[in-house]
Design an enzyme around this catalytic site. Structure first.
Site, PDB file in Angstrom:
ATOM      1  N   GLU A  79      15.765   9.776 -30.352  1.00 49.93           N
ATOM      2  CA  GLU A  79      15.197  10.288 -29.112  1.00 49.93           C
ATOM      3  C   GLU A  79      13.675  10.252 -29.210  1.00 49.93           C
ATOM      4  OE1 GLU A  79      19.344  11.745 -29.194  1.00 49.93           O
ATOM      5  OE2 GLU A  79      17.736  11.935 -30.648  1.00 49.93           O
ATOM      6  N   SER A  80      13.106   9.069 -29.017  1.00 48.55           N
ATOM      7  CA  SER A  80      11.660   8.840 -28.915  1.00 48.55           C
ATOM      8  C   SER A  80      10.965   8.539 -30.244  1.00 48.55           C
ATOM      9  CB  SER A  80      10.972   9.948 -28.119  1.00 48.55           C
ATOM     10  OG  SER A  80      11.505  10.001 -26.811  1.00 48.55           O
ATOM     11  N   CYS A  94      12.928  13.156 -26.323  1.00 48.06           N
ATOM     12  CA  CYS A  94      13.476  13.207 -24.965  1.00 48.06           C
ATOM     13  C   CYS A  94      14.858  13.840 -24.990  1.00 48.06           C
ATOM     14  CB  CYS A  94      13.514  11.800 -24.366  1.00 48.06           C
ATOM     15  SG  CYS A  94      14.467  10.609 -25.350  1.00 48.06           S
ATOM     16  N   SER A 245      13.207   1.640 -27.028  1.00 44.87           N
ATOM     17  CA  SER A 245      12.054   2.359 -27.565  1.00 44.87           C
ATOM     18  C   SER A 245      11.224   1.409 -28.408  1.00 44.87           C
ATOM     19  CB  SER A 245      12.489   3.539 -28.442  1.00 44.87           C
ATOM     20  OG  SER A 245      13.015   4.587 -27.676  1.00 44.87           O
ATOM     21  N   HIS A 258       9.176   4.290 -24.089  1.00 42.03           N
ATOM     22  CA  HIS A 258      10.588   4.672 -24.075  1.00 42.03           C
ATOM     23  C   HIS A 258      11.125   4.446 -22.669  1.00 42.03           C
ATOM     24  CE1 HIS A 258       9.938   6.274 -28.046  1.00 42.03           C
ATOM     25  NE2 HIS A 258       8.864   6.878 -27.574  1.00 42.03           N
TER      26      HIS A 258
END
Length: 394
Positions: A79-80, A94, A245, A258
């Site tokens: 997540e990022s 995120c 990403s 992203h």
């Protein structure tokens, strides 16, 4: 991004409507350790993978790829992204991650390395699915309370700002900042885009019949991401069945993108930091980013330390063809910093892009003080704009 790992790492379930693209961003800067403790000046870069994983576990994300140079280490996350410099950590997550829960572990590791906190900055946009966020991200006031518990004792105290037009609640920018002393000169760009063009977004679907790609490298090339700052060495990653990403590095400079491409809640973000502002023209970078996504709406937040002369073109507002500027706010930060925030909406081809003429000033409907608005796109460095909102439950 379609990333089931958010659930598998124990965070709250994602919204049944869609994935939350808007990131939470935490940047903690530390002062030097005594020379006899760290004679080589490696600071946080001596952290082991196990130690880094220990605070990422708390945030509910994991490393999927890594790229380093002699200046810093970059990690693409489930997540990022994460960036680790000798005296700075930047963690951006995120989805329904619990970013702020990583703070105690980061500070403990820094203490073990004799690195005292110099400053902290936390920022995010307005979540698309705020009701899906877990504690401590259910509201900005909750986030501020957590941040103050760790950083409120710094010399500046904790300073929280909600910036944006009171009549457009979906276009607000949230910032928390505290510092012990003035920061070194630096410019950071944070850009958030929603309503991505369907054909542009299709590039970020794997093996899609509507124009998807088979690999992250192909996505990087076809989208034009590799041309935004060509000097950047890129580490990219594609998610299954969609999402993308990347981290870019060049000397001390970093960039990251992203993408959540699903229609209905499509989102993309772009960030650049630690670059030489004299080597890049602000408006050119913005246009190259937009060319890859063609969003219906976007916002830019530029944080400047070092003054107008250092920031060059980055100290002026952007004026972008085919987009109307809805809002322009300048907010002074403690320690001589300046935050410039603009939001934009696409206009019909061939239409004029009128400059923002909003003059909202005073108090919002819930009784909190709002940021002053400007009736001009470009505001001089000496103009002071305030955007402090206290005890805001958003």
């Amino acid at each position: 991004m379609a990333m089931p790992s958010a659930d598998s790492w124990g965070s709250s379930p994602t919204s049944p409507i869609g994935f939350e693209g808007y990131e939470k961003r935490l940047e903690i800067t530390f002062s030097d350790a005594p020379v006899f403790v760290d004679p080589c000046g490696r600071g946080l870069r001596v952290l082991t993978r196990e130690q880094i994983d220990s605070f990422l576990d708390l945030a509910r994300c994991t490393i999927v790829s890594q790229l380093s140079n002699k200046e810093f280490d970059s990690y693409v996350l489930s997540e990022s992204s994460l960036f680790v410099y000798p005296h700075k950590v930047v963690l951006k997550t995120c989805g329904t991650t619990k970013l702020l829960l990583s703070i105690p572990c980061i500070l403990e590791l820094a203490t073990e390395l004799s690195l005292p906190v110099l400053s902290v900055k936390y920022s995010r946009g307005m979540f698309i699915f705020p009701g899906a966020q877990p504690s401590p991200h259910r509201s900005f006031s909750e986030e501020v309370s957590v941040l103050n518990s760790f950083f409120g004792g710094l010399k500046s105290g904790g300073n929280a700002y909600v910036i944006g037009d009171a009549f457009k609640p979906r276009k607000k920018w949230h910032v928390y900042y505290a510092t012990e002393e003035p920061e070194q000169p630096m410019v950071t760009l944070e850009m958030c885009m929603t309503g991505l063009d369907v054909k542009k977004a299709a590039v970020f679907f794997k093996n899609s019949a509507i124009g998807g790609c088979s690999s992250a490298k192909e996505m990087t090339k076809l989208s034009g991401i590799s041309d935004i700052i060509p000097e950047m060495e890129i580490c990219d990653f594609e998610f299954d069945p969609c999402g993308y990403s990347m981290n870019g590095i060049c000397g001390p400079a970093a960039s990251t993108i992203h993408v959540t491409p699903e229609e209905g809640f499509s989102y993309a973000s772009y960030e650049a930091m630690n670059f030489n502002p004299g080597s890049l023209v602000y408006s050119d970078v913005i246009r190259r980013v937009l060319a890859g996504f063609c969003p219906s709406d976007f916002s830019v937040a530029v944080t400047i330390f070092g003054g107008h002369g250092f920031a060059k073109s980055w100290a002026k507002g952007a004026d972008v063809d085919s987009y109307m500027c809805d809002d322009f706010v300048e907010q002074e930060l403690p320690g001589g910093g300046l935050l410039m925030y603009q939001s934009f909406t696409a206009v019909a081809p061939g239409s004029m892009s009128p400059r923002s003429t909003m003059e909202i000033d005073g108090w919002s409907s819930d009784g909190t003080e709002t940021a002053e608005k400007s009736d001009e796109m470009c505001i001089g460095w000496d103009v002071q704009k305030k955007g402090v909102m206290k005890d805001v439950d958003v």
